[in-house]
Every structure is written in C-alpha cells, then in structure tokens.
Write an enzyme that holds these catalytic residues in place. Sequence first.
Site, mmCIF file in Angstrom:
data_model
loop_
_atom_site.group_PDB
_atom_site.id
_atom_site.type_symbol
_atom_site.label_atom_id
_atom_site.label_comp_id
_atom_site.label_asym_id
_atom_site.label_seq_id
_atom_site.Cartn_x
_atom_site.Cartn_y
_atom_site.Cartn_z
ATOM 1 N N CYS A 113 43.602 45.967 49.723
ATOM 2 C CA CYS A 113 42.836 44.909 49.119
ATOM 3 C C CYS A 113 42.223 44.146 50.489
ATOM 4 O O CYS A 113 41.184 43.514 50.329
ATOM 5 C CB CYS A 113 43.676 43.952 48.359
ATOM 6 S SG CYS A 113 43.878 44.488 46.767
ATOM 7 N N HIS A 250 39.409 37.383 48.558
ATOM 8 C CA HIS A 250 39.593 38.563 47.796
ATOM 9 C C HIS A 250 40.018 38.165 46.226
ATOM 10 O O HIS A 250 40.625 36.904 46.012
ATOM 11 C CB HIS A 250 40.755 39.375 48.108
ATOM 12 C CG HIS A 250 41.409 40.366 47.318
ATOM 13 N ND1 HIS A 250 40.512 41.487 46.696
ATOM 14 C CD2 HIS A 250 42.623 40.600 46.964
ATOM 15 C CE1 HIS A 250 41.373 41.945 45.970
ATOM 16 N NE2 HIS A 250 42.539 41.800 45.936
ATOM 17 N N ASN A 280 39.585 42.616 39.913
ATOM 18 C CA ASN A 280 40.077 42.929 41.114
ATOM 19 C C ASN A 280 39.699 44.391 41.850
ATOM 20 O O ASN A 280 40.109 45.446 41.012
ATOM 21 C CB ASN A 280 41.688 42.854 41.270
ATOM 22 C CG ASN A 280 42.187 43.158 42.427
ATOM 23 O OD1 ASN A 280 41.437 43.588 43.584
ATOM 24 N ND2 ASN A 280 43.459 42.765 42.807
HETATM 25 O O1 UT7 Z 1 44.882 42.788 44.788
HETATM 26 C C1 UT7 Z 1 46.217 42.741 45.465
HETATM 27 C C2 UT7 Z 1 47.082 41.471 45.089
HETATM 28 N N1 UT7 Z 1 47.360 41.386 43.761
HETATM 29 C C3 UT7 Z 1 47.579 40.064 43.416
HETATM 30 O O2 UT7 Z 1 47.278 39.083 44.047
HETATM 31 C C4 UT7 Z 1 48.075 39.907 42.098
HETATM 32 C C5 UT7 Z 1 49.073 38.914 42.004
HETATM 33 N N2 UT7 Z 1 49.504 38.541 40.704
HETATM 34 C C6 UT7 Z 1 49.002 37.914 39.442
HETATM 35 O O3 UT7 Z 1 47.828 37.898 39.750
HETATM 36 C C7 UT7 Z 1 49.910 37.497 38.439
HETATM 37 O O4 UT7 Z 1 51.355 37.464 38.749
HETATM 38 C C8 UT7 Z 1 49.439 38.408 37.097
HETATM 39 C C9 UT7 Z 1 48.180 38.292 36.624
HETATM 40 C C10 UT7 Z 1 49.827 39.946 37.515
HETATM 41 C C11 UT7 Z 1 50.541 38.141 35.984
HETATM 42 O O5 UT7 Z 1 50.719 36.729 35.779
HETATM 43 P P1 UT7 Z 1 51.917 35.890 35.536
HETATM 44 O O6 UT7 Z 1 51.656 34.634 35.234
HETATM 45 O O7 UT7 Z 1 52.568 36.061 36.979
HETATM 46 O O8 UT7 Z 1 52.459 36.599 34.466
HETATM 47 P P2 UT7 Z 1 54.007 37.439 34.467
HETATM 48 O O9 UT7 Z 1 54.013 38.551 35.328
HETATM 49 O O10 UT7 Z 1 55.108 36.249 34.780
HETATM 50 O O11 UT7 Z 1 54.341 37.798 32.819
HETATM 51 C C12 UT7 Z 1 54.553 36.727 32.013
HETATM 52 C C13 UT7 Z 1 54.371 37.491 30.463
HETATM 53 C C14 UT7 Z 1 55.512 38.703 30.471
HETATM 54 O O12 UT7 Z 1 56.119 38.607 29.191
HETATM 55 P P3 UT7 Z 1 57.753 37.892 29.232
HETATM 56 O O13 UT7 Z 1 58.366 38.702 30.001
HETATM 57 O O14 UT7 Z 1 57.341 36.587 29.620
HETATM 58 O O15 UT7 Z 1 57.885 37.926 27.799
HETATM 59 C C15 UT7 Z 1 54.558 40.082 30.391
HETATM 60 O O16 UT7 Z 1 55.506 41.058 29.917
HETATM 61 O O17 UT7 Z 1 53.309 38.094 30.104
HETATM 62 C C16 UT7 Z 1 53.666 39.673 29.788
HETATM 63 N N3 UT7 Z 1 52.143 40.282 30.284
HETATM 64 C C17 UT7 Z 1 51.416 40.393 29.242
HETATM 65 N N4 UT7 Z 1 50.869 39.836 28.187
HETATM 66 C C18 UT7 Z 1 49.824 40.048 27.515
HETATM 67 C C19 UT7 Z 1 52.008 40.812 31.368
HETATM 68 N N5 UT7 Z 1 50.774 41.501 31.393
HETATM 69 C C20 UT7 Z 1 50.253 41.293 30.010
HETATM 70 C C21 UT7 Z 1 49.211 41.456 29.396
HETATM 71 N N6 UT7 Z 1 48.937 41.049 28.233
HETATM 72 N N7 UT7 Z 1 48.163 41.878 30.042
#
Ligand code: UT7
Length: 323
Positions: A113, A250, A280
């Site tokens: 990225c 980004h 992204n």
């Molecule tokens: O480009 C390279 C750099 N990449 C980035 O900068 C990405 C950085 N990270 C992020 O943008 C965020 O961490 C994400 C968008 C990937 C995730 O958001 P989050 O608020 O950190 O969510 P989380 O990973 O803590 O997940 C929260 C919940 C989980 O469920 P439980 O364990 O709380 O029951 C996940 O299983 O959301 C669930 N979840 C989803 N639910 C519905 C994860 N993906 C999805 C989904 N739809 N697509």
Amino acid sequence: MSGSRLLGSGSALPRRVVTNEELAATVDTSDEWIVERTGIRQRYIAGEGETTASLATDAARAALADCGLEPGDIDLIVLATATPDNTFPATATKVQHALGCNGGIAFDVAAVCSGFLYALSVADSMLRSGMARRALVIGAETFSRILDWEDRTTCVLFGDGSGAVVLEAAGERAGDAPAGVLATRLHADGAQHDLLYVDGGPSTTRTVGHLRMKGREVFRHAVVNLSEVLGEVLEQAKVSVDEIDWVVPHQANRRILDATAKKLGIPPEKVIVTVDVHANTSAASVPLAFDTARRDGRIGPGDLVMFEAMGGGFTWGASLVRL
Ligand code: UT7
C-alpha cells in the site's frame, strides 16, 4: 538537477462496480457493517481482459494526455504493485511496450500500500541524479485476484484500479519557485510481517496465495506510524501543518483517515477521501485519489499536497509535493 516537478496525473478503473449489497449476497456481511467500520460503499473489480498492466497503461495514457506529452517523452517508468501480471518480467515493462516507448528504464517496486510513495521517491531520486528526464510513476493493482472471497474480514475491504503521475527533472521548464517533490520520508518494519501478508509466493508455496490481515492491529499501527511520518516530512521541509493545502492519504479506512488528521490537527475538509467509491486499492489508492481531486477541481496549481500511506511489510511513508 535541483529536483523534479509533477506535470500531470491520470487514473483508470475497471468497468464493473460491486456494491456492499452485492457482496452481502455471497458473504456473511452487511452494507451497514462495511459503511460503519470502513466508510466503503462500493469498489471496482477487474473483469475479463482487465489486468494490472492494462489498468496501469490506461492511467499512464491519461496522465500523459493531461500534460500534453507523448509516450516517447518518457524515459523512466516506475510501477508500484503487489499484484503484477506475472511473477516476472516487471509489469512496468508491459506498460512500456503497450505505450510504445521501449528503450528507457522500466521496473516495478514492491511496497504494497505504500508502493506509490516508494516509487515516487525512487523516480524523484533518479531524476535528480540525471539518470532520466521524464518519469511515469504508477500505482496499479488487481487485489481482487489475491483475495479470499470467503474471508469476510478482508474481501469487503479492497478494490482494483490505477493512478499515475508524470514527473520531470526540474530546470527543464520555466518557473523559479520551489516546486515538485519537496521532502519524502519512508520506513519499513519487517517484524510486523504476520499482521498483513499474502500466504503464497513463487519461492515458498509456488502459488500466488491469498491476502491475510489482522485488521485491528494494523489499524492501531497505522494511525501512530502515519502521524509520526507526516511530522517528519513537515520538519524536513520546514513547513507548518497549516501550510498544507491538501492531504492525499492511502484510502484504507475512513476511520484511519479521520483519526490521523485529528491527531495532527488537519481539518477534515483538507483530506481527500475516495475510500467510499474505490475501497482500498493498495498502491493505486494515493494516485487515484490525487487524480480524482485534481479532475474535480479541488487540487490545483501551486497547491501544497501531502501524500501518505502505510501497508504490508509494514512499510509506510509520506511525501510533500508543491504543484
Ligand atoms: O491497506 C493496508 C492497511 N490496512 C488497513 O489499514 C486496515 C486496517 N484495519 C481496519 O480498517 C479495520 O480494523 C477493519 C475494517 C479491518 C475491521 O474493523 P474493526 O472495527 O477493527 O473490526 P474488528 O476486526 O475488531 O471486528 C469486529 C467484529 C468481529 O466480530 P466479533 O469478534 O466482535 O464477534 C468480526 O468478526 O466484526 C466482525 N466482522 C464483520 N462483520 C460483518 C469482521 N468483518 C466483518 C464483515 N461483516 N465484513
């Protein structure tokens, strides 16, 4: 040569748009979750005949047209990608051949990225050293082809696309004011490999592999690393944060953009946001967002623009450019 100037930009997107609702029909997710956690509403996905090289070539042609140059005016192509058409040769050489400007320098840069920032820095250095006179710096990706479409934690986040800029060694055109690439800082931390990587490759599994990410941890590092590197670039360029006209970050997650801007005291209206429509697009995201904002008239001549990115490796960096 004293530096390099940015003459023009272009971008290209695949034909097909995929909305969050369409994804929710095949993966256990919802439009509401994706919008709330990321700001993404749709992404472009490459189809038949569309590859990283074809998208890169279209963006390059648009960038050349933007500044009235011909492919023959280009003697350096630096292409940032993590999704090359082939393991080798470099996708940049395919772009060079498609444009019809064979004979100059052409190679790829792999910094995921942050790839566009790395590519911009390499091209700027080569122009400054006199190795080339005019460069195409391209970020192009087809991440849809390395996604695990059954993994809802990653497949909803990415899209395909391409962006390009034309750089020229300074001193070839009139204008005395300091312009072009003013300052750049790049970093990498290989200890963070397992937080964001592809689980395949020619020398390990002999396969292409799929993207794997521990999103929450990447998020935490992103805000800290980006805030720090932006500060370093401002210090290097001896510029205050208030002097920045536009930040082109980004486009990984709307919440990362907001948190980083807030940490640095940059008003949200100065931050270019396209993550809602492009998602992204890895190395393509910064030049794609930049070109979008130039074409809609927000970013214009004389503006002071900060590019910044962070991604797999980890790699991260920022670059300050005066148009
Ligand atoms: O480009 C390279 C750099 N990449 C980035 O900068 C990405 C950085 N990270 C992020 O943008 C965020 O961490 C994400 C968008 C990937 C995730 O958001 P989050 O608020 O950190 O969510 P989380 O990973 O803590 O997940 C929260 C919940 C989980 O469920 P439980 O364990 O709380 O029951 C996940 O299983 O959301 C669930 N979840 C989803 N639910 C519905 C994860 N993906 C999805 C989904 N739809 N697509």
